[in-house]
Every structure is written in structure tokens, then in C-alpha cells.
Motif scaffolding. Structure first.
Motif, PDB file in Angstrom:
ATOM      1  N   GLU A   4      -6.814  -0.866  62.006  1.00 30.31           N
ATOM      2  CA  GLU A   4      -6.996  -1.058  63.451  1.00 30.31           C
ATOM      3  C   GLU A   4      -8.100  -2.084  63.697  1.00 30.31           C
ATOM      4  O   GLU A   4      -7.990  -2.953  64.595  1.00 30.31           O
ATOM      5  CB  GLU A   4      -7.364   0.289  64.088  1.00 30.31           C
ATOM      6  CG  GLU A   4      -7.590   0.203  65.601  1.00 30.31           C
ATOM      7  CD  GLU A   4      -8.139   1.500  66.170  1.00 30.31           C
ATOM      8  OE1 GLU A   4      -8.691   1.452  67.281  1.00 30.31           O
ATOM      9  OE2 GLU A   4      -8.037   2.555  65.497  1.00 30.31           O
ATOM     10  N   MET A   5      -9.164  -2.021  62.863  1.00 25.60           N
ATOM     11  CA  MET A   5     -10.266  -2.991  62.984  1.00 25.60           C
ATOM     12  C   MET A   5      -9.767  -4.413  62.726  1.00 25.60           C
ATOM     13  O   MET A   5     -10.126  -5.368  63.435  1.00 25.60           O
ATOM     14  CB  MET A   5     -11.381  -2.643  62.000  1.00 25.60           C
ATOM     15  CG  MET A   5     -12.053  -1.312  62.250  1.00 25.60           C
ATOM     16  SD  MET A   5     -13.295  -0.994  60.971  1.00 25.60           S
ATOM     17  CE  MET A   5     -13.612   0.758  61.244  1.00 25.60           C
ATOM     18  N   GLY A  23      -9.583  -8.045  65.041  1.00 24.51           N
ATOM     19  CA  GLY A  23     -10.353  -9.212  64.621  1.00 24.51           C
ATOM     20  C   GLY A  23     -11.659  -8.882  63.950  1.00 24.51           C
ATOM     21  O   GLY A  23     -12.484  -9.773  63.689  1.00 24.51           O
ATOM     22  N   ILE A  24     -11.870  -7.644  63.632  1.00 23.59           N
ATOM     23  CA  ILE A  24     -13.101  -7.241  62.940  1.00 23.59           C
ATOM     24  C   ILE A  24     -12.929  -7.550  61.464  1.00 23.59           C
ATOM     25  O   ILE A  24     -11.918  -7.165  60.851  1.00 23.59           O
ATOM     26  CB  ILE A  24     -13.403  -5.759  63.157  1.00 23.59           C
ATOM     27  CG1 ILE A  24     -13.559  -5.448  64.673  1.00 23.59           C
ATOM     28  CG2 ILE A  24     -14.653  -5.333  62.398  1.00 23.59           C
ATOM     29  CD1 ILE A  24     -13.642  -3.971  64.984  1.00 23.59           C
ATOM     30  N   ILE A  25     -13.896  -8.173  60.844  1.00 23.07           N
ATOM     31  CA  ILE A  25     -13.742  -8.568  59.440  1.00 23.07           C
ATOM     32  C   ILE A  25     -14.758  -7.877  58.515  1.00 23.07           C
ATOM     33  O   ILE A  25     -14.641  -7.958  57.295  1.00 23.07           O
ATOM     34  CB  ILE A  25     -13.868 -10.094  59.288  1.00 23.07           C
ATOM     35  CG1 ILE A  25     -15.242 -10.562  59.798  1.00 23.07           C
ATOM     36  CG2 ILE A  25     -12.731 -10.829  60.009  1.00 23.07           C
ATOM     37  CD1 ILE A  25     -15.491 -12.051  59.537  1.00 23.07           C
ATOM     38  N   SER A  26     -15.762  -7.221  59.113  1.00 26.32           N
ATOM     39  CA  SER A  26     -16.778  -6.577  58.271  1.00 26.32           C
ATOM     40  C   SER A  26     -16.973  -5.113  58.694  1.00 26.32           C
ATOM     41  O   SER A  26     -16.999  -4.797  59.890  1.00 26.32           O
ATOM     42  CB  SER A  26     -18.110  -7.308  58.375  1.00 26.32           C
ATOM     43  OG  SER A  26     -19.123  -6.575  57.693  1.00 26.32           O
ATOM     44  N   ILE A  27     -17.104  -4.278  57.694  1.00 23.75           N
ATOM     45  CA  ILE A  27     -17.332  -2.846  57.942  1.00 23.75           C
ATOM     46  C   ILE A  27     -18.687  -2.610  58.588  1.00 23.75           C
ATOM     47  O   ILE A  27     -18.926  -1.577  59.217  1.00 23.75           O
ATOM     48  CB  ILE A  27     -17.229  -2.034  56.617  1.00 23.75           C
ATOM     49  CG1 ILE A  27     -17.147  -0.505  56.911  1.00 23.75           C
ATOM     50  CG2 ILE A  27     -18.412  -2.307  55.711  1.00 23.75           C
ATOM     51  CD1 ILE A  27     -15.865  -0.098  57.509  1.00 23.75           C
ATOM     52  N   ILE A  66     -15.725   2.516  65.839  1.00 26.89           N
ATOM     53  CA  ILE A  66     -14.408   3.061  65.479  1.00 26.89           C
ATOM     54  C   ILE A  66     -14.548   4.158  64.410  1.00 26.89           C
ATOM     55  O   ILE A  66     -13.863   5.178  64.452  1.00 26.89           O
ATOM     56  CB  ILE A  66     -13.481   1.926  64.988  1.00 26.89           C
ATOM     57  CG1 ILE A  66     -13.185   0.969  66.154  1.00 26.89           C
ATOM     58  CG2 ILE A  66     -12.188   2.488  64.399  1.00 26.89           C
ATOM     59  CD1 ILE A  66     -12.430  -0.295  65.755  1.00 26.89           C
ATOM     60  N   LEU A  67     -15.466   3.948  63.439  1.00 25.07           N
ATOM     61  CA  LEU A  67     -15.714   4.988  62.417  1.00 25.07           C
ATOM     62  C   LEU A  67     -16.188   6.279  63.068  1.00 25.07           C
ATOM     63  O   LEU A  67     -15.765   7.382  62.707  1.00 25.07           O
ATOM     64  CB  LEU A  67     -16.764   4.507  61.401  1.00 25.07           C
ATOM     65  CG  LEU A  67     -16.314   3.460  60.374  1.00 25.07           C
ATOM     66  CD1 LEU A  67     -17.502   3.028  59.511  1.00 25.07           C
ATOM     67  CD2 LEU A  67     -15.200   4.004  59.479  1.00 25.07           C
ATOM     68  N   LEU A  74     -21.127   4.966  58.286  1.00 29.41           N
ATOM     69  CA  LEU A  74     -21.561   4.173  57.139  1.00 29.41           C
ATOM     70  C   LEU A  74     -23.052   4.430  56.916  1.00 29.41           C
ATOM     71  O   LEU A  74     -23.846   4.346  57.839  1.00 29.41           O
ATOM     72  CB  LEU A  74     -21.323   2.682  57.418  1.00 29.41           C
ATOM     73  CG  LEU A  74     -21.708   1.713  56.300  1.00 29.41           C
ATOM     74  CD1 LEU A  74     -20.800   1.902  55.082  1.00 29.41           C
ATOM     75  CD2 LEU A  74     -21.634   0.267  56.804  1.00 29.41           C
ATOM     76  N   ILE A  75     -23.401   4.782  55.673  1.00 26.43           N
ATOM     77  CA  ILE A  75     -24.816   5.032  55.359  1.00 26.43           C
ATOM     78  C   ILE A  75     -25.168   4.280  54.083  1.00 26.43           C
ATOM     79  O   ILE A  75     -24.287   3.764  53.373  1.00 26.43           O
ATOM     80  CB  ILE A  75     -25.114   6.532  55.176  1.00 26.43           C
ATOM     81  CG1 ILE A  75     -24.373   7.084  53.930  1.00 26.43           C
ATOM     82  CG2 ILE A  75     -24.766   7.319  56.426  1.00 26.43           C
ATOM     83  CD1 ILE A  75     -24.799   8.497  53.559  1.00 26.43           C
TER      84      ILE A  75
END
Length: 648
Positions: free
Chosen positions: A324-325, A329-333, A341-342, A349-350
């Protein structure tokens, strides 16, 4: 049901009379509170004496062990093979001393049959060597290493009452029955019976009783005590809200009344029932506890399966959210939008110690934040698959647990109907000795040791018998009963047995002969100026020799009197007369190990029958020394096909 002092006196006197000359051949732990002694006599039938915290009695049944007994190992170590020298009651107390002696040793087993009861093993100086449970109260202390001390006396000696002992009753303000119970230490049932038989109101104040009434009470007590301890019984079992045995009918009896031959027989019935119920309760409670543990395990395993399913589903959802990211157009976590979204998917993310992790439902998954989102999604999908595969492992463990649960539930159900009692068969007289029936049907008996060797000749030799002895030092005597016209087959079989049960078996001495003589050739006393050891006799006249080329015996289960017994003798007659048999030869296994192996082989053929025969009987049947099993098979007395198990 609790024993009274007068009942214990009867039991002590009765058992003492019957157990004269007996020694301890085995001890069994039945429950933690009950121990069964097997008493053996060379010339009489075995006796089984139960000692429990409830009392002591002779029993006609054998109860399987239902729970461990902490004293059993020590009692077996110290008391096996010792003679029961005497049994004595301590005054009128509910305490009995059992004195055992032999091999230069003496031990006293103390049975306390009041309160919670106790069983203690002491040396001849009454130092406590072992006990069921320690006691530390104001008036005495019992523990290992201390000298045994009796509790304070509970009242008058009821066996030596004098009319003057009742003088205090004339002046007391207590209710007569209450004074009576306290002073004489009698159970309520006896107190009530005394007043009922004497036809005196027990609720009357003591100092209001007349001299005639007190005398009548005294005489009633004396008669009841005399009748009980002398065995002048009309014993009954009374079942109402509780079950008890009465040596004599005490007043009005309510409930189900069953007449029994003797108080000790009734006691055996009731106390055995109590032991069984308690033992079953212990066994069942153990299984119930295990069932609860297994049910808890299954519940936890079901929760674990649901947890893993949920975790796998959430990790899959997070992996899909990465695509979905990409579509957005999202390219980095590490992008802020990616973080949002996470969070919507309950993930974050940690970074821990320089390592990047995605946390999903407490599950930490290592990722490379520099990797494309598609690669990170692949890592998450792999983790979701890994979680799903764990479900199969947990399910497999759960299935095993369910099978164990089913097994224990079945066991608990069967325990409720489990028969743990077997009737002790009254043995035939010849079973005290070595014995078998020849192929031609003649009874043969032989000595086991010096004492029974002597008994065989002195008690059971008749004019129509023949006597056999091995031509070797250390041979038993065997008698072929009623053998005036015995054929050679029987004569040869008895000669063979005589050699096999001699020292020849233990030392593997082949080619030894036996000889036979007539009864009038046996002299039971030594020639003038000579000495005969116990179990030995002088033989005069011609000896008729029969050579035995082999050393081979058979142990078999033989049907007798609607029951099954073990016998041992030459292979042919044992095979003919037995359901199953095992052929043995010298060398190999020690007696106990060989006995176990034979029992196992017989169990394969006749499990229900073999299970009822104690391992001690197998050991007792074997010749002294090591033995090896050559073959185990079904015997000729069993219809059907022969099944042979050959042994290397």
C-alpha cells in the motif's frame, strides 16, 4: 472404626496362639498406613498378618499395593526370615509389641492403634530405628534415635478390675455413663451396652446409684470383658451410617446386621474394605490431579494456537501494508507516512542496539531499513509462514496431550471398579514342601531345607511309600506316596527330581545317581554313640540306585481345586499336568531374575492367571542356585495348539 483395648487383647491372644513357630517370609506395603506380613511355617499353612494404624488381624485376602509405604524397605531389611517370637499388649492400652528374633538379632515392632495411629521399629533396647511419623507433644517425643516411650495411662486396667475400683462412682457428681467412659477408657458403644444390659439409667448421677446397681455394673463389665477376650463371641458386622464389627451383640442394633464366624473374621472384612476404599481414593485422586494438569495444558495449548494464528495474520497484514505504501509513492520504511500506516496496523519501527526491528504484536522482526519495501514485505511474509508452521507443531503436541488425557480418564474410570483384592487360597498340605505329580499320577513330596526334610520323613512317611535320596552330600529326601505298584516311569522321575533339587544343580554336577529304599529301612535316631544333624536319618539295608544323566526341570502352572498353583519337577510330568511350563537347566540367572523371566513368559500365554501368582511363588518353586530357561510352552492340560518359545 477404632479398636478398643479389650478387642486388641483378644486379637493379640488369638494371633499369638496361631502364629507360634512362624517366621517372616515376606512383607508387603499396602498403603502408607498398612503393612502385610506373610508368615511361614515348615509344617503349617502360611498366615497373613496385617498391621495398620487401625489395628492388627489375620487376613484371608491379599491386597495389591496402592501407595508407597515409607517403612517397607527398612522392615524387609531387618525382619525378613526372623521368627515372630511373641506379641504382647501393653496393659489395657491400644498398643501392641511384636517381637522378632533370629540370627542373633531382636527387633520390636510397635503398633499404636489410637488417634492417627503409628507403627515404629525398635531394637531390643527400644531405641527407635524407623517410624511412620514423628511425634513431639508435651508428654512424649518420638523420632529416630530416641527411646520409645508409651503415652500416659488412660485409666484403670480393665483386665484386672476390682469392685473397689468403682468406689469413686458412689461419690461423683458426674453422670454415671460419663464417669464410666472416662475412668475405664471404653468406647461409647461399650459404655451404653453396659448400662443397657445392666438395665440401669446411664444418665443417672453417680452418687445417686445404689450399691446394688454399682455391683451390677461391675459384674456386667467383667462378663463383657471375659466374653470378648476368651472368644465367647456372637460377632456381627453392623452397617448403618458407619460400618463396624462387634465381638458380641451390644444392646439394640440398628441397620444391616451380618453374622460372622469370629470377631477377627469380621474385622478382616471391615478393615479390608476401609483400606481398599482409602487406597482407591488415593489412586483416584492422583489420577484426578493428573487429569486437571493435562486439561490445563490443553487449554494453554489452544490459547497458544490462537495467539500464533493471530500473530501470523497481523504480520501478513503489515506485509500487505508495505505494498500500500509503494502504491502511494512511499519508498522508505523510515518515511513518516510509512510510520503512520504501520501504526494503523498495530506495528511500529524501532531500533535496539543499532538493529532495526518491526514490532508486530510483541514479535520483533529484524529488517534492513535500506532495503526496498517489497524486500521488507518478503521478510515479513516469511515470518508469517514461520509462525503458521509453528501451529502444526503445537497441534501435534496438543493431540499427544489429549491422548494422555483420554488414557488417564479411562484409568480413573477403571480404578473405580478395580479389583485389588485376591482371596488367599488355603494350600494343600503337600504345598509346604517341594512337590509334583508323576506322569502316572503319583504324588511326590520333598524337603526344602533341614527342617522340612525332617518333617517329610517324620510326619508323612507311610508304609506303602518309597523314599529317595541323592548319592551326594546336600540332597533332600523325596517320598513317592502310595507307590507299592509304581511303574518305572514314576520311579525314574522321582530319582531325577531328587538329584536336580540337590547340590548337584547348584554346582552343575551331571551323572549323579539317586537311590530308593523302603520305609522300614529309615531309622529316625542315630546309632549309639553317634550324632545325626537335623534333617538327617540313618538308612539300613540295600539301596536301589537310579542314575540321572541330565539336570533338567520344568516349572509349570497346574490347575488344582478350581485354582492354579506353581509346581516344579521333571519336564514330562510337569508338561502333562500344566497349563504352561518352562524348562530350565543349571547356570545362568540368579533365582529372582529367573523367576521374573519365567513369570513374564507365562504372562504372554496366560496373563490373567499368571498375574494372580506372586513372584515369591516363582522363586520358591525354583531349585537353589542359578538357572537358565530353555523353553516356555503351553502344557498338555490346555487344549489347543502348542506355542513354543525357544531360548538361546
Amino acid at each position: 472404626m477404632a479398636l478398643s483395648g479389650i478387642e486388641l487383647r483378644y486379637l493379640v491372644d488369638t494371633i499369638t496362639e496361631q502364629a507360634q513357630g512362624y517366621y517372616v517370609s515376606n512383607i508387603y506395603g499396602i498403603t502408607k498406613d498398612s503393612i502385610l506380613f506373610k508368615l511361614h511355617h515348615t509344617e503349617k499353612s502360611d498366615l497373613f498378618m496385617m498391621i495398620s494404624t487401625s489395628g492388627v488381624w489375620l487376613t484371608s485376602v491379599k491386597i495389591d499395593q496402592m501407595e508407597p509405604n515409607r517403612l517397607l524397605k527398612r522392615l524387609r531389611s531387618d525382619l525378613l526370615r526372623l521368627k515372630l517370637k511373641k506379641i504382647e499388649q501393653i496393659g489395657a492400652e491400644r498398643i501392641a509389641y511384636f517381637t522378632f528374633e533370629g540370627f542373633g538379632k531382636e527387633f520390636v515392632l510397635v503398633g499404636e492403634f489410637f488417634g492417627d495411629g503409628n507403627i515404629l521399629l525398635c531394637n531390643n533396647e527400644m531405641k527407635i530405628l524407623a517410624l511412620q511419623h514423628s511425634i513431639d507433644v508435651r508428654h512424649r517425643k518420638l523420632s529416630v534415635g530416641l527411646k520409645y516411650t508409651q503415652p500416659p495411662s488412660s485409666g484403670l486396667d480393665i483386665f484386672n478390675l476390682k469392685e473397689s475400683d468403682f468406689d469413686e462412682l458412689k461419690t461423683t457428681d458426674l453422670v454415671a455413663a460419663k464417669w464410666f467412659g472416662r475412668t475405664l477408657g471404653l468406647p461409647k458403644k461399650y459404655v451404653e451396652a453396659v448400662f443397657e444390659i445392666a438395665k440401669i439409667d446411664g444418665k443417672k448421677i453417680g452418687n445417686l446409684l445404689t450399691a446394688e446397681e454399682i455391683k451390677k455394673i461391675f459384674e456386667t463389665v467383667k462378663k463383657i470383658v471375659s466374653d470378648i477376650i476368651s472368644g465367647n463371641h456372637d460377632a456381627v458386622i453392623v452397617r448403618n451410617e458407619k460400618t463396624e464389627v462387634l465381638p458380641i451383640r451390644l444392646g439394640k442394633l440398628e441397620g444391616e446386621i451380618t453374622q460372622v464366624n469370629s470377631f477377627i473374621e469380621g474385622l478382616d472384612t471391615v478393615f479390608t474394605e476401609n483400606i481398599i476404599e482409602k487406597g482407591k481414593s488415593v489412586q483416584s485422586s492422583g489420577s484426578d490431579k493428573k487429569i486437571k494438569e493435562l486439561q490445563t495444558q490443553i487449554s494453554e495449548q489452544e490459547k497458544a494456537i490462537e495467539t500464533v494464528k493471530e500473530r501470523s495474520k497481523n504480520i501478513t497484514n503489515v506485509a500487505n501494508s508495505l505494498f500500500e505504501m509503494v502504491s502511494k509513492g512511499i519508498i522508505s520504511i523510515e518515511d513518516n507516512l510509512a510510520q503512520e500506516i504501520l501504526a494503523k496496523n498495530n506495528a511500529k519501527l524501532i531500533n535496539e542496539k543499532g538493529i532495526s526491528l518491526i514490532v508486530v504484536q510483541d514479535e520483533k522482526i529484524k529488517i534492513n531499513t535500506q532495503s526496498p519495501l517489497q524486500s521488507i514485505a518478503s521478510v515479513l511474509f516469511d515470518e508469517a509462514k514461520k509462525q503458521s508452521s509453528a501451529i502444526f507443531s503445537i497441534k501435534a503436541i496438543k493431540e499427544k496431550t489429549e491422548k494422555r488425557l483420554e488414557k488417564f480418564q479411562s484409568k480413573t474410570d477403571s480404578e473405580k471398579d478395580l479389583i485389588v483384592v485376591s482371596e488367599i487360597r488355603k494350600k494343600n498340605w503337600y504345598e509346604r514342601y517341594r512337590w509334583f505329580f508323576t506322569t502316572d499320577g503319583f504324588l511326590t513330596i520333598g524337603g526344602r531345607d533341614a527342617a522340612s526334610n525332617s518333617a517329610v520323613i517324620r510326619k508323612h512317611l507311610d508304609k506303602n511309600d518309597k523314599i529317595f535320596h541323592g548319592d551326594i552330600f546336600g540332597s533332600p529326601f523325596f517320598i513317592l506316596k502310595d507307590s507299592q505298584n509304581a511303574p518305572d516311569t514314576s520311579m525314574n522321575e522321582v530319582a531325577h527330581a531328587t538329584v536336580c533339587f540337590s547340590r548337584a544343580w547348584r554346582e552343575g554336577m551331571y551323572g549323579v545317581s539317586a537311590y530308593w529304599v523302603y520305609p522300614d529301612q529309615i531309622k529316625k535316631s542315630a546309632p549309639s554313640g553317634e550324632f545325626l544333624p537335623k534333617g538327617s536319618f540313618t538308612i539300613e539295608g540295600q539301596r536301589n540306585f537310579i542314575k540321572s544323566d541330565t539336570l533338567r526341570l520344568a516349572v509349570g502352572i497346574m490347575p488344582i481345586d478350581d485354582d492354579y498353583v506353581l509346581t516344579c519337577g521333571p519336564p514330562e510330568p510337569i508338561k502333562k499336568n500344566s497349563l504352561c511350563y518352562a524348562i530350565i537347566e543349571p547356570h545362568g540367572l540368579e533365582m529372582a531374575e529367573c523367576a521374573k523371566k519365567i513369570r513374564i513368559e507365562f504372562s504372554k500365554l496366560f496373563e490373567d492367571i499368571t498375574r494372580k501368582i506372586n513372584i515369591d511363588e516363582f522363586v520358591r518353586a525354583l531349585p537353589a542356585g542359578k538357572s537358565q530357561i530353555i523353553k516356555a510352552s503351553i502344557g498338555d492340560s490346555q487344549n489347543g495348539n502348542l506355542i513354543d518359545n525357544e531360548f538361546d
